[in-house]
Design a protein around this motif. Sequence first.
Motif, PDB file in Angstrom:
ATOM      1  N   VAL A  79       0.838  -1.198   0.000  1.00 49.20           N
ATOM      2  CA  VAL A  79       0.000   0.000   0.000  1.00 49.20           C
ATOM      3  C   VAL A  79       0.880   1.257   0.000  1.00 49.20           C
ATOM      4  CG1 VAL A  79      -1.521   1.337   1.487  1.00 49.20           C
ATOM      5  CG2 VAL A  79      -2.043  -1.044   0.999  1.00 49.20           C
ATOM      6  N   VAL A  80       1.932   1.217   0.845  1.00 51.51           N
ATOM      7  CA  VAL A  80       2.835   2.368   0.908  1.00 51.51           C
ATOM      8  C   VAL A  80       3.660   2.457  -0.379  1.00 51.51           C
ATOM      9  CG1 VAL A  80       4.617   3.503   2.270  1.00 51.51           C
ATOM     10  CG2 VAL A  80       2.942   2.047   3.395  1.00 51.51           C
ATOM     11  N   THR A 122       2.235   4.194  -3.533  1.00 54.54           N
ATOM     12  CA  THR A 122       2.271   5.649  -3.606  1.00 54.54           C
ATOM     13  C   THR A 122       3.601   6.123  -4.178  1.00 54.54           C
ATOM     14  OG1 THR A 122       3.191   6.055  -1.436  1.00 54.54           O
ATOM     15  CG2 THR A 122       0.835   5.749  -1.550  1.00 54.54           C
ATOM     16  N   LEU A 147      -5.946   5.069  -1.516  1.00 55.04           N
ATOM     17  CA  LEU A 147      -5.847   5.412  -0.098  1.00 55.04           C
ATOM     18  C   LEU A 147      -5.079   6.714   0.079  1.00 55.04           C
ATOM     19  CD1 LEU A 147      -6.254   4.534   2.894  1.00 55.04           C
ATOM     20  CD2 LEU A 147      -4.018   3.448   2.754  1.00 55.04           C
ATOM     21  N   PHE A 148      -3.959   6.844  -0.645  1.00 57.76           N
ATOM     22  CA  PHE A 148      -3.137   8.043  -0.499  1.00 57.76           C
ATOM     23  C   PHE A 148      -3.918   9.298  -0.900  1.00 57.76           C
ATOM     24  CE2 PHE A 148       0.205  10.987  -2.087  1.00 57.76           C
ATOM     25  CZ  PHE A 148       0.826  11.203  -0.867  1.00 57.76           C
ATOM     26  N   LEU A 152      -6.293  10.130   1.755  1.00 52.75           N
ATOM     27  CA  LEU A 152      -5.637  10.710   2.927  1.00 52.75           C
ATOM     28  C   LEU A 152      -5.329  12.183   2.688  1.00 52.75           C
ATOM     29  CD1 LEU A 152      -3.183   7.848   3.944  1.00 52.75           C
ATOM     30  CD2 LEU A 152      -5.058   8.726   5.312  1.00 52.75           C
ATOM     31  N   TYR A 172     -12.665  10.715   4.239  1.00 56.38           N
ATOM     32  CA  TYR A 172     -12.663   9.824   5.354  1.00 56.38           C
ATOM     33  C   TYR A 172     -13.391   8.525   5.065  1.00 56.38           C
ATOM     34  CZ  TYR A 172     -13.418   8.915  10.161  1.00 56.38           C
ATOM     35  OH  TYR A 172     -13.444   8.351  11.367  1.00 56.38           O
ATOM     36  N   ILE A 216     -11.141   6.294   3.022  1.00 54.10           N
ATOM     37  CA  ILE A 216     -10.085   5.703   3.859  1.00 54.10           C
ATOM     38  C   ILE A 216     -10.623   4.452   4.557  1.00 54.10           C
ATOM     39  CG2 ILE A 216      -8.527   6.079   5.811  1.00 54.10           C
ATOM     40  CD1 ILE A 216      -8.616   9.066   5.186  1.00 54.10           C
ATOM     41  N   GLN A 217     -11.777   4.601   5.199  1.00 54.59           N
ATOM     42  CA  GLN A 217     -12.414   3.453   5.858  1.00 54.59           C
ATOM     43  C   GLN A 217     -12.683   2.333   4.867  1.00 54.59           C
ATOM     44  OE1 GLN A 217     -16.105   4.751   7.463  1.00 54.59           O
ATOM     45  NE2 GLN A 217     -15.178   5.708   9.249  1.00 54.59           N
ATOM     46  N   PHE A 234      -9.669   0.353   3.884  1.00 54.74           N
ATOM     47  CA  PHE A 234      -9.299  -0.517   5.004  1.00 54.74           C
ATOM     48  C   PHE A 234     -10.176  -1.768   5.031  1.00 54.74           C
ATOM     49  CE2 PHE A 234      -9.762  -1.778   9.476  1.00 54.74           C
ATOM     50  CZ  PHE A 234      -8.436  -2.004   9.804  1.00 54.74           C
TER      51      PHE A 234
END
Lengths: 281, 336
Positions: free
Chosen positions: B276-277, B280, B291-292, B295, B300, B303-304, B307
Amino acid sequence: MGGRLYLRLLFRKGRFLLGFAVFIVILMIGLVGPIIYTKDPTSFDGPTESPPSLEYPLGTDTFGRDLMAQLIHGVRTSLYIGVITALIATSAGSLVGAVAGIKSGVIDEALTSVTNIVLSIPSVLLAILVASYFKVRSIELVAFLLGITSWPWYARAIRAQIKSLRERDFVYLSRMAGYSDLKLVVEDIFPNIASYMLMAFVSYVNTGVVGEAALSILGLGPSRSVSLGIILYWAASREAFRRGQWWWFIPPGVTIVGIISSLYAIATAVDEILNPKLRKE
Amino acid sequence: MSKKFIKFLCMRLAFFIVAYIVAITLVFLLPRIIPGNPLALLLTQILQQARVSRPEEIKEVYLVLLREFGLDKPIWMQYLDFLSRAFVGDLGTSISYYPRKVIDLIAPALPWTLAVLVPAILTAWSIGNVMGAVAGYRRGSIFEKVTMTFSFIMTHIPYYWFAMFILFVFGVRLRIFPVGGGYSPWLTPSLTPQFVANLLWHYIPPFLSIVLVSVGSWAIGMRFIVVNELEGDYIIFSESLGVSDKILYRYVFRNSLLPQVTGLALAFGNVLGGQVVMETIFNYPGTGHILFQALVSLDYIVIQGVFIILIATLYLANFIVDFIYVLVDPRIRIGE
């Protein structure tokens, strides 16, 4: 074997010596670095995006900030986060693991289920989710989030170790002598798992250092501070690696790798000497 | 199929359902219990953003938000609502891409993530296990020293930094690979050979990053298991009977592989978190990228949603691993 003998054995190991030397150097950079190298990591005074030079040993970033100063302060912050993460994760894990290991029946089953469920959620993802709820994140908050999401594997290991220790004769004898659960843990069990706890602590310092950088790269790092992850975040958001500015993102990454591999080398060497199962005479 | 087989799978399925409920409950509770009520803060902030960009939609956005968060209902009803919708995949409406549904945003990104994740994990697993097994058989050999040193270094490199490194070396300096993205922006997705080649060309850096970073830990683990297994009574006994080395190796390899299959389930979660990281960094159009963006814009609900979707995917993957485990482990497969 006395303490001195342990130390002598340790320092005879090449891997330990190398790890120890690397870690001490990095630790010193973090501890006394800011005193010797007094430049401000957040001042915009320097030239922009300058490669390493005599005046700026690691160059500068897009905003003219000194990257050497950033690295020094970053090491300090990252190690601090690592230690707090480790403190939180090992305390939470020891508590849950020890209670589950000593008690049996419902308490054990409940704690084990909770542990397994939290274990099944990737800690980085959980930390990302929780961190996103906070607009301002202190260094301690980031460390807390990383610690509180990563204790389960350790709790499970502690529980397993205690369960197997409980079947040993000396523990039976103490039980017969009427030891309380607490006394049993402190006198019989703790000495047998201490070296394991040390190993876990060290690996949680690594979890903290690596996790901080992961959160930071997503923009969820500690607010208004300089950590190794924050430097990488700045480098990433300015596309430093796409524009060939190696001096911006290579040093913090190498430092992270240096921290985690040196700590790991130290921990395995200590474990090989303290853990009777691994000791080679 | 034996009874034990079915019972084991049912137990695992029940576990994943409970764990999924817990994960969703966390998503529901966290913003409501965190001091300073981030939910209320976010609501006002989102409304301010919306006012700047889409003044005409403000009332509509406000009503959607109220309904999404269910703030007009009692808390237990909000919770039951949230839970039941999460099970049918209704994860709400995006704020920054209003009125698109969160699931419609994530669904196209998920295949990108899985297309890297699954082959990369399986490749690393296969190479790592063979490497570790050979290193374990040939203790003291140069092969062991080289592979173990390589593994030791690679396991201590974080995914995201290795991604930057790969981009810099192969993309910027050597110009062998592109500097990110899923495919070149001037191409339109189609099944032409040109597009597929372009896709693969962009695929290699993230794939290779995961394989290289994760292969080491499999190799180290496998070597450790094989070394222990070689000291087992059944090996010493077979050796004394004069069984050939080749057959011995096969015994050891098969027995050592079992714990590595279990490890696969945990690895999925860890690699997923890392990927995930990493996405980006590569600008790879997977869930990490979604997700990025969420964020950055504080979307919001997305983001949820990411997840929850990732957790659901992970549990599905874990359940498949359990299934494979049952198939390879004779103790469960044949047991009565």
